[in-house]
Design a protein around this motif. Structure first.
Motif, PDB file in Angstrom:
ATOM      1  N   ARG A 172       0.830  -1.213   0.000  1.00 54.14           N
ATOM      2  CA  ARG A 172       0.000   0.000   0.000  1.00 54.14           C
ATOM      3  C   ARG A 172       0.858   1.253   0.000  1.00 54.14           C
ATOM      4  O   ARG A 172       0.583   2.206  -0.727  1.00 54.14           O
ATOM      5  N   GLN A 181     -10.759   1.822   2.978  1.00 60.93           N
ATOM      6  CA  GLN A 181     -11.343   1.240   1.755  1.00 60.93           C
ATOM      7  C   GLN A 181     -12.596   1.977   1.305  1.00 60.93           C
ATOM      8  O   GLN A 181     -13.089   1.731   0.211  1.00 60.93           O
ATOM      9  N   ASN A 182     -13.145   2.835   2.172  1.00 67.73           N
ATOM     10  CA  ASN A 182     -14.430   3.489   1.874  1.00 67.73           C
ATOM     11  C   ASN A 182     -14.216   4.879   1.314  1.00 67.73           C
ATOM     12  O   ASN A 182     -14.298   5.879   2.030  1.00 67.73           O
ATOM     13  N   GLY A 193     -14.871  -0.943   5.532  1.00 69.33           N
ATOM     14  CA  GLY A 193     -14.581  -1.299   4.145  1.00 69.33           C
ATOM     15  C   GLY A 193     -15.800  -1.927   3.490  1.00 69.33           C
ATOM     16  O   GLY A 193     -16.931  -1.576   3.797  1.00 69.33           O
ATOM     17  N   SER A 243     -17.106  -7.442  -3.948  1.00 72.99           N
ATOM     18  CA  SER A 243     -16.569  -6.269  -3.251  1.00 72.99           C
ATOM     19  C   SER A 243     -16.819  -4.997  -4.059  1.00 72.99           C
ATOM     20  O   SER A 243     -17.206  -3.967  -3.481  1.00 72.99           O
TER      21      SER A 243
END
Lengths: 480, 480
Positions: free
Chosen positions: B123, B254-255, B292, B355
């Protein structure tokens, strides 16, 4: 530059004071040796599955189905799972608001708390209110929450048995309170004498402490004794007279290895005593899925039940519980533990066979271990009436004590490190639990596989007897 | 008789001071109404599965297999589970010392911590040391542990954004520290102005506080903003100058619902800045499986990663972590989250479809909700750039404020209670998060099912516009 907030010198002092021997120096050394390729027998923690105990099948089937609810829609699910496990998974899923991935309420799932209340009612013969039961991450989390609620500062004392499970000393340090020890009497099979309790409270008060609560561990950890009904009655009288909250750590209630003193809960004895005592004493009782014949330590399931706690206090406990909720899968394990398969259920016979097998083997292992320790030179050990530990006294000769001082070690740490290096047996020194001045112990679990026990005890005996030979005063002198 | 230790009047005052609005008055009233049969839309907690979000299939398959390892011995297991889920279950079981029922080490399972370290490296582009990563029960538990390590007493201040997620205010109260607020600027899309930070620290110091740490929530909760790289750089400079530990709550990483400001971790920006800053600032970053597109709140999985924390402090954190271990199934969820199926794996396509589906729908819902609020009378709402919440400002007319005072309620609580009674929408009043004096908000999640959104927003608008009509100053006067 000034120290930073996470530099050692500027940390919260209460954090630094915490000691937790169960995963302390011995454990770290054992882990190192394991990395180096040495075979280690981890008897430092009551962690049954790590030593080969198989999980009970039925609860695992139910929780697996709850984790994978799409299996319930598969017409072939019956090929893999018995019908009662399928029904039970549906039962628990229907209690959640979105399965295992959704937060539960702060107390835990209401339907499971009702199952716990039913279990307590069947066990004790008195009703229990599910609104006064909170599901927790193991019992430890509950103990920590209640101690945090009670302890206002270092002027608050908590009576704790010595030897004790270091969760108590660690938590009291962490929350800045004062531990008030009361000693269990080794020569009387680790019994609790109320006169000693009185003496401890008197001493604490003369130090200026307000003694607020008393912890009992029944069956005892690390000491293994089971409290009698008469003894529990005395303790409750004492708490009533001295205005103490009683914290009943009863996580080993399924682990009983003799028939003379079956487990009896503090709550049942309290209720039996009737008013005014039964309406006055504030009692919090703790239980877990980590012990018994379940041994599901890794799942982190537990509960506490409150008796005679005012509603306003329950609201405060609720509020703090709502900051850190307990895992839903662990709550389901708790439901399964208090409500296992019943006669007539498809899985009943298998469940009984598995659980009885574990319990009977533990009973035999308790005996093998006690007898093994007592066969060793200068070692004496009370029988493990309950729980999962053996706590032999090692009468270290003065020469061994001298050598340990030279090595900069507490004498029992010195002994346990040598034991570890020689045999791979990873124990916890008695000093981690507290013991009388100049008296030394170690704690092992009784959890190694039954078939390995004779070899382990022979290996211990060989080490111990050679150690004693080496440090024997007389032999030492005769050499000169 | 003297008060008992668990009587309200004698509890630890810090426990009483804790406030936790997310499961507070509004939530309790909503639960009551639900019991009475009213349909409630619980948008008070970021709890996706409770609002119908389906769990991702692959991780549930893996954890179900880990819970029921006997399935792995069944030759037909492949009929129910894809080969990569089977392989992954074996992979995780091989990392444990006795499956999901055995305690892990205090840091969590080493192999999973390595997977987390790899994820961080991918990341951020900088290596991460798995020994400095601790697996926790959700992110909350880690935040609580680190704050407990930092806070020594009420003289210690922690900078917290306002509005803030009440975990921070609650935990700081519980551990007896002092919250030092810094205000986010609503008119500039909840941005963080370093001059305001400086002002907050100055004010706190003139009150005699030692400001020890700063919390950032990125993306913001309840405010939804994403911090820019430039802003993070300013914050880090500020922490360096002021000698503050930075706590980076990055649970919503992740949001993200816009493309202008992708998530960037505090750690990456810190490393990019190079020495001396990159070697000096003590940073702890938090993540979770609860948010997430996972939303596995009930499992209680999370981690924290430490940067520039001295080894002696890590030892102290290790010691306290060893008192209360995190659930092993939750650790496996964490492993799966940071190491999901890869291109070419059997489950990859399905995992991506699931996802992406969740994330794209959340993005649409963020837009529907913001637009819905902004279409309402006297309501203004910033767009939810990230996280899971909408935080509209409700400009309550003086008459509504008067009425709420007469009812003995804080004005935004008054509004939210009326909203709940009228529509079943369960929100959290802005006062639970902190807001500027005389300014009122509410927080909802953006989690109701996308197809229900138009009806919910219409129902909100109808309520709000009638409320504003009823309490409109002008209309009120004209009636007399």
């Amino acid at each position: 530059m000034a120290p930073k907030a996470l530099d050692y010198e500027s940390l919260n002092e209460n954090v630094k004071k915490v000691q937790y021997a169960v995963r302390g120096e011995l454990y770290l050394r054992a882990s190192e040796l394991q990395k180096e390729g040495k075979k280690i027998i981890f008897t430092n923690v009551g962690n049954p599955h790590a030593l080969g105990q198989k999980p009970l099948t039925f609860p695992r089937q139910v929780v697996a189905l709850c984790q994978a609810p799409f299996l319930l829609d598969d017409p072939n699910v019956g090929l893999f799972f018995p019908a009662d496990a399928i029904a039970r998974a549906k039962h628990y899923l229907s209690m959640t608001s979105g399965g295992l991935g959704a937060y539960s309420g702060a107390r835990g799932i209401p339907g499971i708390r009702k199952e716990v209340a039913d279990f307590i009612r069947r066990r004790d013969g008195y009703p229990s209110d599910s609104e006064l039961i909170f599901l927790t991450d193991g019992a430890s989390k509950g103990v920590m929450q209640i101690l945090n609620t009670i302890i206002r500062g270092e002027g608050d004392g908590i009576l704790v048995p010595v030897p004790q499970y270091p969760l108590y000393s660690a938590t009291i340090s962490l929350f800045g309170g004062s531990l008030v020890p009361y000693y269990l009497e080794e020569t009387a099979n680790w019994s609790l004498d109320v006169n000693d309790l009185r003496h401890s409270v008197f001493q604490a008060r003369s130090r200026g402490l307000t003694v607020r609560a008393m912890v009992i561990i029944n069956p005892g950890n690390p000491t293994g004794q089971c409290l009698s009904e008469a003894n529990l009655r005395e303790i409750l009288h004492f708490c009533y007279q001295e205005n103490l909250v009683l914290l009943g750590d009863e996580v080993y209630q399924q682990n009983i290895y003799q028939d003379e003193r079956p487990f009896i809960s503090a709550r049942k004895v309290l209720m039996d005593m009737g008013p005014p005592i039964s309406k006055e004493i504030q009692l919090v009782s703790f239980h877990t899925v980590s012990k018994g014949y379940w041994g599901e330590c890794g799942q982190r399931g537990g509960y506490f039940e409150m008796t005679n706690i005012p509603p306003q206090t329950v609201d405060e406990i609720y509020k703090v519980a709502s900051i850190s909720l307990s895992p839903v899968p662990a709550q389901i394990f708790m439901g399964l533990m208090v409500n296992p398969p019943k006669p007539g259920d498809i899985s009943y016979e298998h469940y009984i066979r598995e659980s009885k097998g574990i319990l009977e083997s533990l009973r035999r292992r308790a005996r093998i271990m006690t007898d093994g320790f007592n066969s060793c030179r200068i070692v004496v050990c009370n029988f493990t009436e309950g729980a999962m530990y053996s706590f032999p006294q090692i009468r270290l000769p003065p020469k061994a004590i001298d050598s340990s001082k030279k090595a900069g070690k507490v004498p029992d740490v010195f002994y346990c490190l040598k034991l570890l290096e020689a045999t791979g047996i990873s124990t916890v020194p008695g000093s981690g639990f507290g013991q009388k001045e100049g008296v030394f112990h170690l704690r092992t679990t009784i959890l190694p596989a039954e078939e390995d026990m004779p070899v382990i005890m022979a290996s211990f005996k060989k080490f111990n007897d050679e150690f004693m030979e080496e440090y024997d005063e007389h032999r030492g002198y005769s050499r000169i």
